[in-house]
Design a protein around this motif. Sequence first.
Motif, short mmCIF file in Angstrom:
data_model
loop_
_atom_site.label_atom_id
_atom_site.label_comp_id
_atom_site.label_asym_id
_atom_site.label_seq_id
_atom_site.Cartn_x
_atom_site.Cartn_y
_atom_site.Cartn_z
N LEU A 1 3.10 12.66 19.62
CA LEU A 1 4.14 12.41 20.62
C LEU A 1 4.04 13.39 21.79
O LEU A 1 4.10 12.99 22.95
CB LEU A 1 5.52 12.51 19.97
N CYS A 2 3.87 14.65 21.47
CA CYS A 2 3.87 15.67 22.52
C CYS A 2 2.60 15.64 23.37
O CYS A 2 2.59 16.19 24.48
CB CYS A 2 4.03 17.06 21.90
N ARG B 1 0.39 10.55 23.10
CA ARG B 1 -0.15 9.44 22.31
C ARG B 1 1.00 8.77 21.56
O ARG B 1 1.04 8.73 20.32
CB ARG B 1 -1.25 9.94 21.38
N ARG B 2 1.95 8.25 22.32
CA ARG B 2 3.17 7.70 21.72
C ARG B 2 2.88 6.48 20.85
O ARG B 2 3.50 6.31 19.80
CB ARG B 2 4.16 7.34 22.83
N ARG B 3 1.97 5.63 21.32
CA ARG B 3 1.65 4.45 20.52
C ARG B 3 1.03 4.85 19.19
O ARG B 3 1.36 4.28 18.14
CB ARG B 3 0.68 3.55 21.30
N GLY C 1 3.68 6.08 16.96
CA GLY C 1 4.46 4.96 16.45
C GLY C 1 3.77 4.26 15.30
O GLY C 1 4.39 3.92 14.29
N HIS D 1 2.33 14.42 28.02
CA HIS D 1 2.17 12.97 27.99
C HIS D 1 0.94 12.52 28.75
O HIS D 1 0.44 11.41 28.54
CB HIS D 1 3.41 12.31 28.58
#
Length: 442
Positions: free
Chosen positions: A183-184, A187-189, A192, A417
């Motif tokens: 997340l940090c 690489r939010r996907r 998830g 991000h």
Amino acid sequence: MRARPNMATILLGASLLGLLGLLALLALGTRIDLAVYRLGGDAFLHGLPLYDQIMPGTGLPFTYPPFAALLFGPLAVLPKPAAQLIWAVTLLACLAALTRQVLAVARTGLLTSRPLPLAVLAAGVLATEPIRSNLAYGQINIPLMLLIIIDLRRRSGPLPAGILIGIAGAVKLTPLIFIPYLLCTGRRRDAGWAALSFSACSALAALATPTDSARFWTRLALDPSHVGGVAYAGNQSLAGVATRLAGHAIHDETWFRLVTLSTAAAGIGLAVAATRRHEPLLGWTVCGITGLLVSPISWTHHWLWALPALAWLAGPARPRGGRFAALGGFALLVLAPMWWLPYEHNREYSWHGWQLLIGNSYTIAAVLFLLTVLGHLLLSRPAAASTAADGTIPDQPAGPLMRPAAGQIADQIVAGHAVGSAERTALAHPEPNPPSSTTTLS
């Protein structure tokens, strides 16, 4: 005249003989932790209470999440020698793949193109206590770390990145620290997918074993004592050190929870900063070592993340004095001096003076490593970016070079991000990376 065999042929023959001997050794006797995994798999197959089963002769219970018992069901139906042989082959294959992955990201892959350095490297890896213990006990840490590295490098084939990390977390909780790291770093996907696969695996186990799952997630997951004695010499986490120093359990005390949370936040921040500096292996290693420090239980055979730490310290991007630090770290992993002291039956509480230093040596070395990384990030220029398909981070704006280093690191943590999108672009469209003399260890 008959041609004499060359060095490569001799080393290959010796390696094959050594491998066959090692496999035979690992198939015999009892791999204690594999026996516990098979105990859990057998309990699942026969509908027995998972966490009430005790392995005869050792008193060891099954301590992993219920999903792990589902995975080990197939090995539970095999005779012990066959199960141990299959598991030994699996561990050695995963170890070879893991070593190759780490060397590729560390940009020291040219070492493996020469027989003698390759043989020395293999012998050195097998000599370290975390690897020795994993093989001797039949532990699962090597395959789990391989899943994590493959996912972090986006080498998981048709599977979306993050799924393998989630599966590893469903087998053993400590890999979950990589979800906030993803997340940090933007690489939010991937984060998830990791959370989704962890939840799906845990839900599958809950459907198969609802009572055991409820017991684990509501009670046992919050109680590290069910895994083993927190003060035991083999526990090289912050909780283990603090418990031995305090003379009593401290993992439930508020002040120590604050220490754990602060350490986790600082470690993840440092990992993000290293990743933003185009040093992915360093970022992953810092995150993995942080997870070992903040976990209530981190047995010595959990400390596999010390090996990529050595690769970074000795590799092309090493800090000043890195090779000497790597040599010292290697000696520490081979000697494992905490086992030289009195242990078991709470004798760890009697350690004093120099015994405290060597008895907590893995933890002390880990803290020193993190401080070394902090100094490296503060005092050195960012590493050159790469778009090679070897897991390194591609080129990104680094900001004005004359800005204070501390300010740059703060910006890197806040603006993490930006990493994810750039990583995706570069790994999807790799460019050739010409060999350079700087990629070898002279």
